[in-house]
Design a protein around this motif. Sequence first.
Motif, PDB file in Angstrom:
ATOM      1  N   ASP A  58     -60.675   5.583  35.243  1.00 25.54           N
ATOM      2  CA  ASP A  58     -60.989   6.647  34.295  1.00 25.54           C
ATOM      3  C   ASP A  58     -60.373   6.315  32.932  1.00 25.54           C
ATOM      4  O   ASP A  58     -59.840   5.222  32.726  1.00 25.54           O
ATOM      5  N   ASP A  59     -60.458   7.250  32.005  1.00 28.81           N
ATOM      6  CA  ASP A  59     -59.944   7.014  30.647  1.00 28.81           C
ATOM      7  C   ASP A  59     -58.454   6.694  30.650  1.00 28.81           C
ATOM      8  O   ASP A  59     -57.983   5.867  29.871  1.00 28.81           O
ATOM      9  N   GLU A  60     -57.710   7.346  31.526  1.00 27.54           N
ATOM     10  CA  GLU A  60     -56.265   7.096  31.577  1.00 27.54           C
ATOM     11  C   GLU A  60     -55.973   5.661  32.015  1.00 27.54           C
ATOM     12  O   GLU A  60     -55.101   4.989  31.442  1.00 27.54           O
ATOM     13  N   VAL A  61     -56.714   5.177  33.002  1.00 25.51           N
ATOM     14  CA  VAL A  61     -56.541   3.801  33.472  1.00 25.51           C
ATOM     15  C   VAL A  61     -56.863   2.818  32.353  1.00 25.51           C
ATOM     16  O   VAL A  61     -56.131   1.857  32.113  1.00 25.51           O
ATOM     17  N   LEU A  62     -57.958   3.086  31.642  1.00 18.47           N
ATOM     18  CA  LEU A  62     -58.360   2.191  30.551  1.00 18.47           C
ATOM     19  C   LEU A  62     -57.346   2.219  29.416  1.00 18.47           C
ATOM     20  O   LEU A  62     -57.056   1.181  28.806  1.00 18.47           O
ATOM     21  N   ASP A  63     -56.801   3.396  29.123  1.00 20.00           N
ATOM     22  CA  ASP A  63     -55.762   3.496  28.088  1.00 20.00           C
ATOM     23  C   ASP A  63     -54.524   2.693  28.490  1.00 20.00           C
ATOM     24  O   ASP A  63     -53.933   1.984  27.671  1.00 20.00           O
ATOM     25  N   ASN A  64     -54.144   2.815  29.756  1.00 21.78           N
ATOM     26  CA  ASN A  64     -52.994   2.060  30.260  1.00 21.78           C
ATOM     27  C   ASN A  64     -53.250   0.559  30.213  1.00 21.78           C
ATOM     28  O   ASN A  64     -52.375  -0.230  29.836  1.00 21.78           O
TER      29      ASN A  64
END
Length: 319
Positions: A41-47
């Motif tokens: 998700d977006d959080e994984v991609l941000d990380n």
Amino acid sequence: MGFFSFFSKEKKETLDKGLSKTKESVFGKIARAVAGKSKVDDEVLDNLEEVLITSDVGVETTLRIIERIEKRVAADKYMNATELNHILRDEIAALLTENNSEDVDDFEAPIAKKPYVIMVVGVNGVGKTTTIGKLAYQFKKAGKSVYLGAADTFRAAAVEQLVIWGERVGVPVVKQKMGADPASVAFDTLNSATANNADVVIIDTAGRLHNKVGLMNELTKIKNVMKKVVPDAPNEVLLVLDGSTGQNAFEQAKQFTLATEVTAMAVTKLDGTAKGGVVIGISDQFKIPVKYIGLGEGVEDLQVFRKKEFVDSLFGENA
């Protein structure tokens, strides 16, 4: 089998060992970034974006990788964190192939007409002279006759170091007195090499960057003088970068590509640092092939850069 058949078990072990710090650091961070996540998700991609940027892949290259992964996630609708590793590996491998470079079998010079002339550039301290010595060793081992030119005449240590390497690997070094005209050294080297029917000539040059115009003029003069002996010289301009300096290597690449036409790169000192990601960013941003990587102090620790093996070592065979 292609080039893979030439990649010995010993070379693979050297590559794995040389990139182990990068693998442990970068991909340890990635594992933590996706830990406990059932989907990308977006959080994984941000990380993931943060991990790549802090691993010296570079901002532009990182954003390109993230964009490509986002497209894959959107197309597949659902993707778990385990699949992310495979996709990241695929996208990095794809980026490395997009600079229009072909992997070569081993240390070889495409000698249609002798000698094949390599002019080596790079700032002092990046491992330039050591890389030249190791290249000379590998070319000689491959059955080529090699001449070295000590055209970094502004540093006595550089000339002495090249002479030591010449003696160590058994190849002649052409030199002049301290402070001599670098172009004159290059001219003498090519004359000697041509007279002796040498296969490969490697010219060391001064590594000063404080005056870009002066550097540009000097390198241009060396090129012009060499052409008087060998009209198509240099056949290759090899930029040596210290991989352990991370983002500073990007800046050096930028400055040297502005000062002269660089056709290939060697990234050294990858074994002592977790900054192996710099190879990915430099290859992507400058679209100049990384031809060699340095993985240790030994003469055998300079390797021809092979994209597949590099990615395999970073991710592990089964990623």
